[in-house]
Design a protein around this motif. Sequence first.
Motif, PDB file in Angstrom:
ATOM      1  N   SER A   8       0.814  -1.203   0.000  1.00 46.08           N
ATOM      2  CA  SER A   8       0.000   0.000   0.000  1.00 46.08           C
ATOM      3  C   SER A   8       0.858   1.268   0.000  1.00 46.08           C
ATOM      4  N   TRP A  32       4.530   9.884   6.103  1.00 49.61           N
ATOM      5  CA  TRP A  32       3.669  10.005   7.275  1.00 49.61           C
ATOM      6  C   TRP A  32       3.463   8.673   7.995  1.00 49.61           C
TER       7      TRP A  32
ATOM      8  N   MET B   1      -3.041  12.314   9.689  1.00 51.31           N
ATOM      9  CA  MET B   1      -2.006  13.286   9.314  1.00 51.31           C
ATOM     10  C   MET B   1      -2.212  13.777   7.893  1.00 51.31           C
ATOM     11  N   ASN B   2      -1.929  15.036   7.672  1.00 51.13           N
ATOM     12  CA  ASN B   2      -2.055  15.570   6.326  1.00 51.13           C
ATOM     13  C   ASN B   2      -0.881  15.084   5.449  1.00 51.13           C
ATOM     14  N   ARG B   3      -0.997  15.281   4.150  1.00 50.27           N
ATOM     15  CA  ARG B   3       0.102  14.903   3.245  1.00 50.27           C
ATOM     16  C   ARG B   3       1.186  15.973   3.335  1.00 50.27           C
ATOM     17  N   ASN B  41      -4.347  16.756  13.818  1.00 51.67           N
ATOM     18  CA  ASN B  41      -4.593  17.807  12.819  1.00 51.67           C
ATOM     19  C   ASN B  41      -4.396  19.205  13.382  1.00 51.67           C
ATOM     20  N   ARG B  44      -0.364  21.036  10.611  1.00 53.30           N
ATOM     21  CA  ARG B  44      -0.533  20.500   9.259  1.00 53.30           C
ATOM     22  C   ARG B  44       0.568  21.051   8.356  1.00 53.30           C
TER      23      ARG B  44
ATOM     24  N   HIS C  38      -9.500  -0.150   5.447  1.00 54.87           N
ATOM     25  CA  HIS C  38      -9.398   0.417   6.789  1.00 54.87           C
ATOM     26  C   HIS C  38     -10.380   1.563   6.966  1.00 54.87           C
ATOM     27  N   SER C 117      -5.603   2.111   3.001  1.00 56.47           N
ATOM     28  CA  SER C 117      -4.673   1.958   4.125  1.00 56.47           C
ATOM     29  C   SER C 117      -5.196   2.773   5.304  1.00 56.47           C
ATOM     30  N   PHE C 118      -4.675   2.449   6.466  1.00 59.20           N
ATOM     31  CA  PHE C 118      -5.067   3.185   7.670  1.00 59.20           C
ATOM     32  C   PHE C 118      -4.744   4.668   7.522  1.00 59.20           C
ATOM     33  N   GLU C 119      -3.547   4.961   6.986  1.00 54.05           N
ATOM     34  CA  GLU C 119      -3.139   6.364   6.916  1.00 54.05           C
ATOM     35  C   GLU C 119      -4.002   7.159   5.945  1.00 54.05           C
ATOM     36  N   LEU C 120      -4.375   6.533   4.849  1.00 51.43           N
ATOM     37  CA  LEU C 120      -5.251   7.220   3.894  1.00 51.43           C
ATOM     38  C   LEU C 120      -6.621   7.469   4.522  1.00 51.43           C
ATOM     39  N   ARG C 122      -7.242   7.834   7.698  1.00 46.97           N
ATOM     40  CA  ARG C 122      -7.109   8.889   8.703  1.00 46.97           C
ATOM     41  C   ARG C 122      -7.014  10.260   8.035  1.00 46.97           C
ATOM     42  N   TYR C 123      -6.259  10.310   6.944  1.00 42.92           N
ATOM     43  CA  TYR C 123      -6.145  11.569   6.205  1.00 42.92           C
ATOM     44  C   TYR C 123      -7.520  11.963   5.660  1.00 42.92           C
ATOM     45  N   SER C 126      -9.747  13.518   8.110  1.00 42.78           N
ATOM     46  CA  SER C 126      -9.426  14.906   8.471  1.00 42.78           C
ATOM     47  C   SER C 126      -9.998  15.891   7.449  1.00 42.78           C
ATOM     48  N   ARG C 271     -11.581  -3.121   8.526  1.00 42.82           N
ATOM     49  CA  ARG C 271     -11.184  -3.018   9.930  1.00 42.82           C
ATOM     50  C   ARG C 271     -11.412  -1.593  10.410  1.00 42.82           C
TER      51      ARG C 271
END
Lengths: 173, 337, 745
Positions: A8, A32, B1-3, B41, B44, C38, C117-120, C122-123, C126, C271
């Motif tokens: 991923s 990140w 988290m932001n990119r 957040n 950022r 996720h 993915s988890f990070e996507l 979470r993003y 936001s 998940r």
Amino acid sequence: MLSDSGSSAPPDAIPVTLTINGQERRLRVAPWTTLLDLLREELDLTGTKKGCDHGQCGACTVIVDGKRINSCLALAVQKDGASVTTIEGLSSGALHPVQAAFLEHDAFQCGYCTPGQIMSAVALIEEGRARSREEIREHMSGNICRCGAYANIVDAVEDVLKTKSSSFREAAE
Amino acid sequence: MNRFEYTRAGTVQEAVQALAADPAARFIAGGTNLVDLMKYNVERPGRLVDITRLPLDEIVQHEGGLRLGALVPNATVAGDPLVNERYPLLASALLAGASPQLRNAATTGGNLLQRTRCYYFYDEGTPCNKRQPGSGCPAMTGVNRIHAILGASDTCIATHPSDMCVALAALEATVQVEGPNGRRAIPFAEFHRLPGDEPQRDTTLRRGEIVLSVDLPDEDFSKHYTYLKLRDRLSYAFALVSVAAALEMDGDTIRKARLALGGVAHKPWRNAEAEALLQGKRATRETFREAADVILAEARPYAHNAFKVELARRAIVRGLSQAAAGTPQSQTDKRIA
Amino acid sequence: MATPSRYVGTAQSRQDGPAKVTGAAKYAAEFTAPDLAHGVVVSSAIAKGRITAIDTKAAEAVPGVIKVLTHENKPRTAWLDYNYRDQVAPPGSPFRALNGPEIVYGGQPVALVVAESFELARYGASLVRVTYEEEVPNTDLEKNRDAAYVPPKKRSGIKPPPDPRGDAAGAFDKAPIQLRQEYKQAIEHHNPMEPHASTVVYEGDGKLTIHDKIQGVNNTQGYVCGVFNLKPDDVRVITPYVGGGFGSGLRPQYQLYLAVAAALDLKRSVRVVLTRDQMFTFGYRPETLQTVALGADKDGRLQALTHDAVAGTSTFEDYQEAVVNWSGLLYHCPNVTLDYKLAKIDTYTPSDMRAPGAVTGIFALESAMDELAYATGVDPLELRLRNYAERDEGEGKDFTSKALRAAYEQGAARFGWSKRKAEPRTMRDGRELVGWGMATGVWEAMMMPSSASATLTPDGTLELACSTADLGTGTYTILAQIGADALGLDLDKVTTRLGDTALPEAPLAGGSWTAASSGAAVQAACRTVAEKLFGYARGMADSPLANADFAHVTFADGAIRLQSDPSRKVGIAEAMRAGGVETVEATEKVKPSMLTNMRFSAYTHSAVFAEVKVDEELGVVRVTRVVSAIAAGKILNLKTARSQILGGVVMGIGAALEEESMLDHNLGRIMNHNLGEYHVPVNADIHDIEVIFVDEHDDKVSPLGVKGLGEIGIVGAAAAVANAVFHATGKRVRELPITIDKILG
């Protein structure tokens, strides 16, 4: 050397090399991605736990270049070149003395904080700073155990310290 | 988290340039607070400039004192033999803070730049003038048990959370920084600021400046000092009130006095009048009490933190007593000396 | 059949220990699937009002974000409240995530962002923008006290307060000693270390395998089937390890609902893991305002007792727990009136948290008893002995057993209570004031219907199976001990499987009833295995056990032996061969005895003694010593049992000194929603804790004589600490937690 593409990992992922539990791994990680999420989500090393994700519980404790840290607050890209030991890498076959002591002293109940407690205790013993139960308590205070196994955790750490060193104070309190 | 973009700085110049080139860029070192805030957040950044590989990770002797590189981890400073010999107050304050894991990752420079632990600042679901200028401060009429009693403004009643900085304030350290316009030295008392009408600004650092080191002056408070921290549990908690006291004694007379408070204001709190009052006096509880009264005369509590005024008063007296007696507070033995 | 006890009653290390100390134990969020997506939850910023707009475009535009579920596009689920009611739901309308635009509590889930993915995810979360029409929330219990009401519908399993006995008001007025005080319990959150999580694996045939953080997999299965109209055969729930529950995992929580909804909608595995902050957006121990009035004669003998409580609940459910009932049964008193009411506030529904109700009520009662001790000049321990209840006067029944007197005696002796100086502020250690306090604890000893199976193979290995959960409670280990003893096997030959709906059904792991219930089921299943095996052995040609009676054989060392002549034996493998079977298997279901329940009251008891050292000038309290003496019937495993009590005491110290979820009543929001600011005890807070188990033989409470240990350790701990603080300082703190400000104030 293992090369993981990281299924991923996005196209802008950054190549990093990490030695994880003695094995050098070339990985591509998004900037990140925390070390904790890399371990748990990408490498299936789920022994390292996520309890708070903000450095407030210690469940994610791993040893990086000889020092215990909260892997939830470390960006994986920043650790390029580092050596990481997780609970999975602590022993092969026979239990590490700290693992054995935790088992013997019933130093856990639900088991979720346990890998973090054990990694923290292993590092504490290496640091050589705990010479009394009081000092064990203070230097293990970065690992929360909601089941309340603290007294047994101190017993387990003390047990290992005593076998390793005669300088441990028997009755410092 | 932001990119965000991620770059690694190889030299201080590169780091400074990278920040100057991108208004959305931020430095990252240990990450123990920045990553925390990014997950909420609250921060950022568009770019993170990783400075962990810069050669700022040494403790060296400097002009009769010590120079702590900005990237020296808190645990290393706390365990350094020279620091312990000459500035045990600093080592003690560091050991009072956070946890061993966090102290291994957090750096000297990062500790200076920690942001407040105000609940509202951390919670995106609420207004906060520090996080979002002009949005309001619900803490003033809300849950303000942990908030400031000194130096707050109509816009913000947050406190500075660091223990290390309270000790550095008492020790009158100097912060060396480098920015697009070159190097400058910032006296510690001027490094952090009060909220005023710009609570979003915690420090007087200018855009693009990087902390190079914290310099400790050639002074000796190694005999008479203490770091006394009071909190809601016995470890791993932020201070409700803390006291860094450093004295030079001549018998039982105070020759020089430094006193800084943590947990009570937007910056480590010092009061010149109170320190002057102590100078030349005999070390008695009465004297300490007078100094405390001077400091707390201007205290302005809110609904839930009024107790901090009395707690601070007693902590000052106790801290000064510990320092004068040469019985500093242990950070492992939880009995208060 | 005689069963010699080799393991039951001894100290044994955990069977699940090696998996836990090596990191091999997998928790709900640690199972995976090739097609796993996720989900991250977006939480409401307001506590009351409605969503007027929800903009998900920015989130959906992120490559890798699959879908954003909101109330506007949520898949259709069951219509009736009935379908959402889980095994322990209180009366009312269970909360349904994303059901509509209405916001009924702070932190309510308003969207689920599902991504690769988890990070996507979470993003993406936001980037979701929600616009609200805000109403003023009502979260201040004190302001709602006058609107308190007796819950019209009773919660199943929770006894309402018993009817008054005697004339408490009249007797109080006549009593020479009168004492009336108010006590307050703060909101507490369970905060198990493992955040709530559900991994829903979408199997190819449309079936679901769910790994859910739950204290009983059958509750998840029933809930999912009810809400999503699925058949039990299509929903298997597997949760072998639970990273702490303390009650937070009794009811299915909203992450399960959202994960299943997304999985069914997307036809792929999903998940959802809650953040630590989101762990403060569902059940909790409710804030409770209490008044206790004690009337006594000059010797401290109780003549009148009233105990009133008003507890907060949500606007949509009437959560109930037994807060005041304990006051009717713990002491002998002829005139008692107990009252329990609820008041609605704009929060989520409270939920059972370790010894629900008892922690709250016993803090008030045992603080009041301590106050009575000082008012009468009677030693606090002596006061309890003078008022010792020989029967349950609340229900008018005898106890199945009650060794509380022994707990008082042994606890006091170990603690050194006789050296206590009666006057407050008279004991010191250097600068610190020293205080010694004590309290009584009580919890119901319950047994529930439970099933279990036992499968024996010719090599003498035994597999036990039961759907119950081991939350760290030691269930894996105690069941194995029971099985090993029942069939005379070495403990390392016995394995236990738990936490799977494919296994024989057990009740939720809660209320301290698991050992009594599932333990009895295992014992029954093993007995049936033994009988079958014995049948094969006796039927063998030239059997050494021919003509023997089952009552006269014993199982030991992998063989069935005649008690009178152990050399006459048949090995397990031999018996199976004779029976022509590969394995011997039995599943049994046990139930509590209704007759016993009608005739007797069953309770565990404790005597808790605490020492505090207080720096009075600075308000710092340290709990330096605790002795907890427990009367809980038979103790199965001395090692894990001790840990249960240690853990209860530690959580009790947290309740006494640290734990409080702080509501901002302007915003209707809990503000210290993280482990940095919601303080639970850390290692440095905990010193010496001694645990004593007193002998308590009980042949009525459950087939094994077991009463359970999960709750009793915490009950009374906070009162013992508060009473010790008074003894040290002369300052009575009636609102928990006892923080620095309350010592100074």
